[in-house]
Every structure is written in C-alpha cells, then in structure tokens.
Design an enzyme around this catalytic site. Structure first.
Site, PDB file in Angstrom:
ATOM      1  N   LYS A 167     -24.576 -11.202  24.382  1.00 54.26           N
ATOM      2  CA  LYS A 167     -24.982 -10.804  23.034  1.00 54.26           C
ATOM      3  C   LYS A 167     -26.436 -11.202  22.747  1.00 54.26           C
ATOM      4  CE  LYS A 167     -25.261  -9.654  18.902  1.00 54.26           C
ATOM      5  NZ  LYS A 167     -24.447  -9.554  17.742  1.00 54.26           N
ATOM      6  N   CYS A 171     -29.954 -10.847  12.876  1.00 57.10           N
ATOM      7  CA  CYS A 171     -29.563 -10.779  14.297  1.00 57.10           C
ATOM      8  C   CYS A 171     -30.789 -10.865  15.196  1.00 57.10           C
ATOM      9  CB  CYS A 171     -28.828  -9.481  14.567  1.00 57.10           C
ATOM     10  SG  CYS A 171     -27.504  -9.203  13.396  1.00 57.10           S
TER      11      CYS A 171
HETATM   12  N1  SAJ Z   1     -37.062  -2.239  14.192  1.00 59.49           N
HETATM   13  C1  SAJ Z   1     -38.368  -1.856  14.405  1.00 59.49           C
HETATM   14  N2  SAJ Z   1     -38.620  -0.875  15.326  1.00 59.49           N
HETATM   15  C2  SAJ Z   1     -37.623  -0.255  16.013  1.00 59.49           C
HETATM   16  C3  SAJ Z   1     -36.292  -0.665  15.789  1.00 59.49           C
HETATM   17  C4  SAJ Z   1     -36.035  -1.663  14.866  1.00 59.49           C
HETATM   18  O1  SAJ Z   1     -39.303  -2.386  13.796  1.00 59.49           O
HETATM   19  O2  SAJ Z   1     -37.927   0.634  16.811  1.00 59.49           O
HETATM   20  C5  SAJ Z   1     -36.781  -3.305  13.213  1.00 59.49           C
HETATM   21  C6  SAJ Z   1     -35.925  -2.854  12.038  1.00 59.49           C
HETATM   22  O3  SAJ Z   1     -36.694  -2.264  11.041  1.00 59.49           O
HETATM   23  C7  SAJ Z   1     -35.311  -4.162  11.599  1.00 59.49           C
HETATM   24  C8  SAJ Z   1     -35.144  -4.917  12.909  1.00 59.49           C
HETATM   25  O4  SAJ Z   1     -35.987  -4.283  13.847  1.00 59.49           O
HETATM   26  O5  SAJ Z   1     -36.184  -4.899  10.772  1.00 59.49           O
HETATM   27  C9  SAJ Z   1     -33.751  -4.937  13.467  1.00 59.49           C
HETATM   28  O6  SAJ Z   1     -33.127  -3.675  13.283  1.00 59.49           O
HETATM   29  P1  SAJ Z   1     -32.217  -2.979  14.378  1.00 59.49           P
HETATM   30  O7  SAJ Z   1     -31.790  -1.673  13.841  1.00 59.49           O
HETATM   31  O8  SAJ Z   1     -32.911  -2.946  15.677  1.00 59.49           O
HETATM   32  O9  SAJ Z   1     -31.025  -3.978  14.616  1.00 59.49           O
HETATM   33  P2  SAJ Z   1     -30.009  -4.766  13.673  1.00 59.49           P
HETATM   34  O10 SAJ Z   1     -30.537  -6.145  13.486  1.00 59.49           O
HETATM   35  O11 SAJ Z   1     -29.624  -4.009  12.475  1.00 59.49           O
HETATM   36  O12 SAJ Z   1     -28.718  -4.786  14.645  1.00 59.49           O
HETATM   37  C10 SAJ Z   1     -28.853  -5.367  15.933  1.00 59.49           C
HETATM   38  C11 SAJ Z   1     -28.235  -4.410  16.964  1.00 59.49           C
HETATM   39  N3  SAJ Z   1     -28.583  -4.873  18.307  1.00 59.49           N
HETATM   40  C12 SAJ Z   1     -29.130  -4.025  19.215  1.00 59.49           C
HETATM   41  O13 SAJ Z   1     -29.397  -2.869  18.975  1.00 59.49           O
HETATM   42  C13 SAJ Z   1     -29.372  -4.598  20.575  1.00 59.49           C
HETATM   43  C14 SAJ Z   1     -26.735  -4.347  16.774  1.00 59.49           C
HETATM   44  O14 SAJ Z   1     -26.119  -3.583  17.803  1.00 59.49           O
HETATM   45  C15 SAJ Z   1     -26.144  -5.771  16.769  1.00 59.49           C
HETATM   46  O15 SAJ Z   1     -24.748  -5.760  16.588  1.00 59.49           O
HETATM   47  C16 SAJ Z   1     -26.771  -6.520  15.628  1.00 59.49           C
HETATM   48  O16 SAJ Z   1     -28.183  -6.607  15.902  1.00 59.49           O
HETATM   49  C17 SAJ Z   1     -26.159  -7.890  15.538  1.00 59.49           C
HETATM   50  O17 SAJ Z   1     -25.270  -8.066  14.685  1.00 59.49           O
HETATM   51  O18 SAJ Z   1     -26.478  -8.754  16.350  1.00 59.49           O
END
Ligand code: SAJ
Length: 420
Positions: free
Chosen positions: A212, A266
């Site tokens: 994870k 996360c």
């Molecule tokens: N973000 C960017 N650029 C991107 C993608 C995301 O700046 O290209 C930013 C988002 O705006 C946000 C942050 O990253 O601020 C995180 O967003 P996210 O959509 O990447 O992820 P989370 O935190 O909502 O969910 C993640 C997911 N992990 C992965 O994709 C590896 C999810 O599957 C997990 O279950 C979750 O963390 C968790 O609970 O750990």
C-alpha cells in the site's frame, strides 16, 4: 466460513462505504465510531461525508435493517478497522487510533473471530495491533504466539479506493490480503470475496503493508516529477501542459499532471511511513515529498507576482484594493475533503500575507473550520464579478470557464485548465 455479523470500526471515507457495501450484500453490519454525531447521522440513514452515491446505499442499508451505527463495539464475527493513521509533527506515524480501536474491540472478541486492519499503516503495524489485543485478552490466543492454531485470525488488507470513485473501486479493485498466517489470509479472503469482484491476492502482513505504501509513493514520486517540470517550464517559458501532452505521445512515457501540490490523507502522508522506517535508504521518496510539499509556496509567490503586475496595469489602485479569488479548496476535484489540501494552504497563506481581500469558491463545502475565517466563501458567479486575480486550484465540475472574459484581470492556472 460464514460471517453472520461484521463490525467496521471507523465510519469515515473508507469505513462507511465498506460497511454500506457489506450491508448491501445482506450482511448484518455494526459500524462503530467515536463520533456520536456521525453515528446519529448514519442511524437516520444519512451521511456525514461527500462521496457519490454513498447516501443512497447507506439509506437503503439502514432502512432495510442491515446497518446500524454505535459508539461502543459489540460482538461480531469479523472486525474491520478503518481508522486514520496520521503522522506526528516529525512525520513519524501516529498509531494512536489503531491502538484505541484494537483496545476497544478486545473485550468483545471471541474464539474464531477475524480482525482486519484496513488503515494504511507502516510496516509492522499489524503485528503491533495483534500485540495490543493479546495484551488486553490473555485468555485468547493470537497468531504471533500460536500461529495457525490461534483463536483470533489477524490480517492487513489495505484499502486502495480512489475518493470520488469509492463504491465502484471497493468492488472492482483487486484486493491485497496479508494475513499473519495462511489461515488468517484465507479467512480474510473469504470475507472480501462476499463483495469484491476483483482478485483477492494473498501475501503476508508486512508485504501487504509495504504494498500500500509503495502504491502511494509511486504516485507521489510521479506527481513530483510533473510538479518539478512545471517549475522548470515556468522558468524556460514553455507551456508545461502542452509539453506533457507531447511527451506522453511516446509509447513508454506517461507523465502525470502538475498542480498546486499534493493533498489528501494518503499520498501526502503514506510515503513518510517508508521514510521514517528507512531514512537512509528512502532518498527519492523523501525528495518527492519535499518537492510536492513546496509547490503551494511556489503558487503563493506566483500570486504575489500577479498582484504586482495587476497594480502596474492599474496604478490608481493600491494593494489593499486587490481581491484574489481562490477557485477550489478541496484536495482534488468533486469532493469535500480539505485534509492536507494544497489549495487550502495557498488560500490560507494568501489571506495571511496579502493586504487585499481573499475570497474562495468551494461548492462542496458550506462552512470552513473557524481557523480559516479570514477566507470568505462566495459563489463562482460572485467571484467572477468581484475578483481581480483568479487562482485556479481545483478543477471542480461546477466551474465552467467557457466564454468567461478574464481580460484586465490576472489568472494563475495551477491546473492547466485554460491551456486546453
Ligand atoms: N494529483 C496531481 N496530479 C495528478 C494526480 C493527482 O497533482 O496527476 C494530486 C491531486 O490533486 C491530489 C493528490 O494528488 O491533491 C492525490 O490525489 P489522487 O487522486 O492521486 O489520490 P488520492 O489521495 O485521492 O487516492 C490515493 C489513490 N492511490 C493511488 O492512486 C496509488 C487511491 O487508490 C488510494 O486508495 C488512496 O490514495 C488511499 O486511500 O491511500
């Protein structure tokens, strides 16, 4: 292996959807939370968080009698712990909620029960949780001392769902099942197979914990790469979004999107759990965290430059007359979650450091916590009328930019929305 009653400890962004999905499979589910208000809300068939379709399925589960919420644990056949694992000031993981949850369920445990830790955890946390329960219940045996013969089965099965798509991903994603022994894994897999359509892949607890953390660190490192590129491109006068679109046409390149930083509970947190265990080795993972954590400050500096530019174009105005609108405060689009939100950090720093007015639009939130009371929440339309400077921070679906004339005003677009 049948599970008559399942208890979910922690009714937040993960626990509540999991409880509701189990209940929708006609399992008797007892949700436990220390927050009395959340418990009362759920028992009315309502929800206290924003997640698409969750309201409907919780309402159905409660009215059909499959889900109830309580503040004190009751006996069950399986316990799923989905409580927060934040970090302390020095980025050390804080297992306090897991400790309280495992000590709270210990009195109602009985021979044959299964306890699953779903919270994202540093390596070793599942063993630690089992040790807390064993200490509280010397009359029962646990896997760390009795292996396959233990009374209680213990496993780590990390949640991996994406906020905003939780109900779909809970069912469709593959599930990593890390039992403390093989029997623990098999029992946990049997539970997840009642609602998971993806594959339930078995490993041990430590590998599941690290898996994870690895997934979220992978994403953090890749977002850091995009964020670093955006800062480099700004210096070199190159449109980073066009650059990424072009580079991504290469068959083996897939760069993520830059933004105002990385938020949420996360990705902005979990990599630190690796760094804190192996500080000498986790150099890239630490640097990625630092790159992403520093992005909001960079955005603030861009806004300050924007204010200077605006005053040069409008010499009759002073810095006190300038209104800055922050568009979006949640940590990502179409959710109400402001935990670790870089957008909120930008708005907060601007409201503290600018002499003008800072307003914000956040359609998913009615009120901000009191400590942010210098930031005034307004509607999108109102912001368009009032602001001189716009900081696009979150791409919420309610924000429709087509046809808006920003001329005479300054736009800092941290998401590349207008560049499309
Ligand atoms: N973000 C960017 N650029 C991107 C993608 C995301 O700046 O290209 C930013 C988002 O705006 C946000 C942050 O990253 O601020 C995180 O967003 P996210 O959509 O990447 O992820 P989370 O935190 O909502 O969910 C993640 C997911 N992990 C992965 O994709 C590896 C999810 O599957 C997990 O279950 C979750 O963390 C968790 O609970 O750990």
């Amino acid at each position: 292996m049948s599970f008559e009653t399942i208890s979910v400890i922690g009714l937040g962004y993960i626990g509540l959807p999991t409880a509701a999905v189990l209940a929708s499979r006609k399992k008797k589910v007892i949700g436990v939370d220390v927050n009395k208000k959340a418990v009362d809300t759920i028992n009315r068939g309502e929800i206290h968080i924003v997640e698409p379709d969750l309201d409907m399925i919780v309402h159905a589960a409660v009215t059909e009698g499959y889900l109830k919420a309580v503040t004190v644990p009751e006996p069950a056949d399986a316990f799923l712990i989905a409580v927060p694992t934040p970090f302390k000031g020095d980025h050390e993981p804080d297992l306090g909620y897991i400790e309280s949850a495992s000590k709270a369920i210990a009195p109602v445990l009985k021979k044959g029960d299964l306890v699953i830790l779903e919270s994202t955890s540093p390596v070793g946390a599942t063993e630690q949780m089992a040790a807390w329960m064993a200490e509280a219940r010397p009359d029962l045996t646990f896997p760390q001392t009795h292996g396959e013969e233990s009374d209680i089965r213990v496993a780590h099965c990390p949640e991996r769902v994406l906020p905003g798509h939780v109900l779909r991903e809970l069912v469709q994603n593959d599930r990593v099942i890390g039992g403390m022994t093989t029997k623990c894994s098999n029992k946990a897999a049997a539970l997840y197979k009642t609602f998971v359509e993806g594959e339930c892949v078995i490993t041990n607890a430590r590998t599941a914990e690290m898996c994870k953390l690895t997934e979220n660190s992978f994403r953090d490192v890749n977002i850091a790469f995009a964020n670093e590129l955006s800062i480099i491109c700004d210096k070199l006068d190159i449109n980073v979004w066009e650059l990424i679109r072009l580079a991504n046409r290469h068959p083996r390149v897939n760069i993520l999107q830059p933004g105002p930083g990385v938020g949420g509970h996360c990705i902005a947190v979990d990599p630190w759990f690796i760094v804190s265990k192996t500080p000498q080795q986790a150099r890239l993972i630490r640097t990625a965290r630092e790159v992403n954590d520093s992005k909001p400050e960079w955005v603030v500096e861009k806004v300050k430059l924007g204010v200077t530019e605006f005053l040069q174009i409008n010499p009759e105005k002073t810095s006190k007359d300038v209104t800055v609108a922050c568009l979006g405060l949640a940590f990502k689009p179409d959710i109400d979650d402001i935990r670790e939100s870089p957008a909120l950090a930008v708005a907060e720093t601007l409201s503290e450091s600018l002499s003008g007015t800072v307003i914000a639009v956040e359609p998913n939130i009615e009120f901000l916590p009191k400590k942010f009371d210098t930031i005034k929440l307004v509607s999108f339309e109102n912001a368009l009328l009032k602001a001189d400077i716009f900081v696009i921070l979150v791409d919420h679906k309610q924000f429709k930019y087509g046809g808006i004339d920003f001329s005479g005003r300054i736009v800092i677009d941290t998401r590349g929305i207008l560049s499309e």
